[in-house]
Motif scaffolding. Structure first.
Motif, PDB file in Angstrom:
ATOM      1  N   LEU A 162       0.835  -1.216   0.000  1.00 11.57           N
ATOM      2  CA  LEU A 162       0.000   0.000   0.000  1.00 11.57           C
ATOM      3  C   LEU A 162       0.868   1.265   0.000  1.00 11.57           C
ATOM      4  O   LEU A 162       0.573   2.227  -0.730  1.00 11.57           O
ATOM      5  N   ALA A 163       1.937   1.246   0.783  1.00  7.94           N
ATOM      6  CA  ALA A 163       2.815   2.435   0.833  1.00  7.94           C
ATOM      7  C   ALA A 163       3.386   2.732  -0.551  1.00  7.94           C
ATOM      8  O   ALA A 163       3.429   3.885  -0.995  1.00  7.94           O
ATOM      9  N   LEU A 164       3.799   1.685  -1.272  1.00  6.08           N
ATOM     10  CA  LEU A 164       4.367   1.895  -2.608  1.00  6.08           C
ATOM     11  C   LEU A 164       3.275   2.319  -3.597  1.00  6.08           C
ATOM     12  O   LEU A 164       3.500   3.194  -4.456  1.00  6.08           O
ATOM     13  N   ALA A 165       2.098   1.747  -3.458  1.00  5.96           N
ATOM     14  CA  ALA A 165       0.982   2.124  -4.353  1.00  5.96           C
ATOM     15  C   ALA A 165       0.642   3.601  -4.160  1.00  5.96           C
ATOM     16  O   ALA A 165       0.360   4.314  -5.131  1.00  5.96           O
ATOM     17  N   ARG A 166       0.714   4.065  -2.932  1.00  2.26           N
ATOM     18  CA  ARG A 166       0.425   5.496  -2.662  1.00  2.26           C
ATOM     19  C   ARG A 166       1.480   6.373  -3.330  1.00  2.26           C
ATOM     20  O   ARG A 166       1.161   7.429  -3.890  1.00  2.26           O
ATOM     21  N   ALA A 167       2.726   5.941  -3.263  1.00  3.21           N
ATOM     22  CA  ALA A 167       3.806   6.725  -3.885  1.00  3.21           C
ATOM     23  C   ALA A 167       3.611   6.780  -5.398  1.00  3.21           C
ATOM     24  O   ALA A 167       3.854   7.807  -6.039  1.00  3.21           O
ATOM     25  N   ILE A 168       3.170   5.679  -5.977  1.00 10.89           N
ATOM     26  CA  ILE A 168       2.916   5.645  -7.427  1.00 10.89           C
ATOM     27  C   ILE A 168       1.763   6.587  -7.755  1.00 10.89           C
ATOM     28  O   ILE A 168       1.837   7.389  -8.697  1.00 10.89           O
ATOM     29  N   ALA A 169       0.711   6.493  -6.966  1.00 12.29           N
ATOM     30  CA  ALA A 169      -0.476   7.313  -7.229  1.00 12.29           C
ATOM     31  C   ALA A 169      -0.163   8.808  -7.096  1.00 12.29           C
ATOM     32  O   ALA A 169      -0.809   9.642  -7.734  1.00 12.29           O
ATOM     33  N   ALA A 170       0.837   9.125  -6.282  1.00 11.28           N
ATOM     34  CA  ALA A 170       1.179  10.540  -6.069  1.00 11.28           C
ATOM     35  C   ALA A 170       2.038  11.102  -7.197  1.00 11.28           C
ATOM     36  O   ALA A 170       2.321  12.293  -7.228  1.00 11.28           O
ATOM     37  N   GLU A 171       2.489  10.243  -8.074  1.00  4.12           N
ATOM     38  CA  GLU A 171       3.389  10.666  -9.157  1.00  4.12           C
ATOM     39  C   GLU A 171       2.564  10.849 -10.447  1.00  4.12           C
ATOM     40  O   GLU A 171       2.071   9.873 -11.013  1.00  4.12           O
ATOM     41  N   PRO A 172       2.424  12.082 -10.931  1.00  2.00           N
ATOM     42  CA  PRO A 172       1.496  12.323 -12.048  1.00  2.00           C
ATOM     43  C   PRO A 172       1.825  11.547 -13.324  1.00  2.00           C
ATOM     44  O   PRO A 172       0.917  11.212 -14.076  1.00  2.00           O
ATOM     45  N   SER A 173       3.082  11.214 -13.566  1.00  2.00           N
ATOM     46  CA  SER A 173       3.408  10.526 -14.824  1.00  2.00           C
ATOM     47  C   SER A 173       3.380   8.996 -14.688  1.00  2.00           C
ATOM     48  O   SER A 173       3.696   8.281 -15.640  1.00  2.00           O
ATOM     49  N   LEU A 174       3.020   8.508 -13.497  1.00  2.05           N
ATOM     50  CA  LEU A 174       2.850   7.064 -13.306  1.00  2.05           C
ATOM     51  C   LEU A 174       1.404   6.786 -12.938  1.00  2.05           C
ATOM     52  O   LEU A 174       0.689   7.667 -12.465  1.00  2.05           O
ATOM     53  N   ARG A 175       1.005   5.544 -13.155  1.00  5.20           N
ATOM     54  CA  ARG A 175      -0.359   5.158 -12.790  1.00  5.20           C
ATOM     55  C   ARG A 175      -0.303   3.797 -12.110  1.00  5.20           C
ATOM     56  O   ARG A 175       0.337   2.871 -12.638  1.00  5.20           O
ATOM     57  N   PHE A 176      -0.925   3.673 -10.935  1.00  3.55           N
ATOM     58  CA  PHE A 176      -0.951   2.380 -10.257  1.00  3.55           C
ATOM     59  C   PHE A 176      -1.934   1.458 -10.992  1.00  3.55           C
ATOM     60  O   PHE A 176      -3.121   1.763 -11.106  1.00  3.55           O
ATOM     61  N   ALA A 177      -1.421   0.348 -11.520  1.00  3.48           N
ATOM     62  CA  ALA A 177      -2.257  -0.493 -12.384  1.00  3.48           C
ATOM     63  C   ALA A 177      -2.599  -1.849 -11.780  1.00  3.48           C
ATOM     64  O   ALA A 177      -3.498  -2.516 -12.276  1.00  3.48           O
ATOM     65  N   GLY A 178      -1.891  -2.279 -10.764  1.00 10.62           N
ATOM     66  CA  GLY A 178      -2.275  -3.579 -10.219  1.00 10.62           C
ATOM     67  C   GLY A 178      -1.188  -4.242  -9.414  1.00 10.62           C
ATOM     68  O   GLY A 178      -0.161  -3.652  -9.074  1.00 10.62           O
TER      69      GLY A 178
END
Ligand SMILES: Cc1ncc(COP(=O)(O)O)c(C=O)c1O
Length: 416
Positions: free
Chosen positions: A184-200
């Motif tokens: 979850l911590a890593l997914a949040r970091a991904i979600a906070a980065e505008p040029s990345l998208r958390f996909a699964g």
């Protein structure tokens, strides 16, 4: 089918082709597709083709065409390969080119050149990449910003089983992420980065999918391995479920949850946490996949062979072939060697094994081999043989139906 029968067919199909040659038995390949597809279809999940276990676009096309809409896309193994399928490589998949629109690079990369390829690939395809730590995000984010695209990112959860704590880790050493909280911590970091998208989420249960447990070498370990597999299954399902629950509760429900492999296809298909099952090796069925209890009720059919030329007769019951040292990767051992299968009963010599330029064999009683005769072998693993051959001869019955260039034949060597 008698043991000798496929060998006799391959002999006729081979005709006067140069040696060494590599052959794909299309009837066996199709039987394997049907066999491996059945549990996935029954579960309503999708199938992702592991390209590293095939490495030949025309063979991937045949697998995907037979499997139909159950196939969701490709699991790739390098950024270069992802870029290839997002671009010109899609056409190499012929009628199945649509599967090149959904790509999942299952192994992280932090090289800026790879990140640039992935960012670019997302102009043409959904080119996802697996990560498992914060430091892997920066190069991806920078490349996506530079290209003006966005990279979908999948987090890998480690599913190695540790029944005795850290003292025993049954599984592969890839992701450090062991808990839902870490994911979850890593997914949040991904979600906070505008040029990345958390996909699964990817949770590969390697100790179930890639560990032979009815093997003839070190056979005493088989019951232990089966017991460990039994013990590990509930922990695998639980860890995936916990991660999915935590992500969902945080508003980051994964679009895809990938897992499984040839050796766990039935069990993984039955695990409700997964949305898609990866399968690769079982289609061509390198001989390591002869030895899985889970596959025993409907064994895979050997679909990939290579033929070497018999060139010398060092002693009355011995022949020596030219070439043959196609040793599979992994923890090295006898089981990584090719298996001679035709004429039936030939054996590698323990003192030499399969050599790079010479492979001696002991002949069984009553079998005569003339100089120049082809001797047929199966590789231990399914994908790596393609690094040694420019093309596969696609054989149906005793006829050569088509020729298919491998990655090597196409001038592509994605692993350098
Ligand atoms: C991430 C991942 N998923 C699935 C698989 C299973 O593939 P195969 O069916 O070729 O064993 C592998 C193979 O190594 C893998 O690395």
């Amino acid at each position: 089918m008698g043991v000798g029968e496929p060998w006799a067919r391959y002999l006729r199909a081979l005709g006067r082709e140069p040696l060494p040659s590599a052959l794909v038995d299309l009837d066996a390949l199709e039987a394997n597709v049907d066999r491996l597809l059945a549990p996935v279809v029954a579960s309503g999940k999708r199938l992702r083709l592991a390209t590293k276990s095939v490495r030949c676009p025309a063979v991937l096309e045949r697998i995907a065409s037979r499997a139909g809409e159950t196939v969701i896309g490709l699991m790739t193994y390098t950024a270069g390969e992802t870029a290839y399928y997002a671009g010109e490589g899609a056409a190499a998949l012929g009628a199945a080119s649509a599967i090149a629109r959904d790509l999942l690079l299952a192994y992280p990369t932090v090289h800026p050149a790879d990140a640039a390829l992935l960012a670019e690939a997302n102009r043409h395809a959904h080119a996802k990449v697996v990560v498992d730590e914060l430091a892997q995000l920066a190069p991806l984010a920078a490349a996506a910003r530079q290209a003006g695209t966005s990279i979908p990112v999948v987090i890998e959860l480690d599913l190695g089983w540790r029944p005795l704590g850290r003292a025993l880790h049954l599984g592969v050493r890839r992701s450090p992420l062991r808990s839902a909280g870490e994911v979850l911590a890593l997914a949040r970091a991904i979600a906070a980065e505008p040029s990345l998208r958390f996909a699964g989420l990817m949770g590969y249960e390697a100790q179930l999918a890639g560990l032979p447990d009815t093997a003839p070498t070190r056979a005493w370990q088989n019951p232990i391995k089966r017991a460990l597999k039994r013990g590990s299954r509930p922990a695998v399902a639980r860890a995936r479920a916990e991660a999915i629950r935590a992500l969902g509760a945080a508003g980051l429900a994964p679009e895809l949850v990938n897992g499984g492999g040839t050796g766990s296809v039935a069990w993984s298909s039955g695990d409700e946490t997964l949305s898609e099952i990866t399968v690769g090796s079982g289609f061509l069925a390198g001989h390591l996949f002869d030895h899985y209890a889970e596959l025993a009720h409907a064994p895979l059919s050997p679909a990939l062979h290579f033929a070497l030329q018999a060139v010398r007769r060092p002693a009355p019951r011995l022949i020596t072939c030219h070439g043959g040292g196609f040793i599979a990767s992994g923890a090295t051992g006898e089981d990584r060697q090719p298996l001679p299968v035709g004429p039936p009963g030939c054996r590698l010599l323990a003192a030499e094994g399969a050599g790079e330029v010479q492979t001696p064999l002991a002949l069984p009683a009553g079998v005569e081999v003339a100089l120049g005769d082809p001797i047929f072998f199966r590789p231990a693993k399914s994908g790596e043989l393609a690094e040694h051959f420019d093309e596969y001869l696609l054989v149906r019955g005793e006829h050569l139906e088509a020729r298919a260039p491998t990655y090597r034949g196409l001038g592509r060597r994605f692993l350098g």
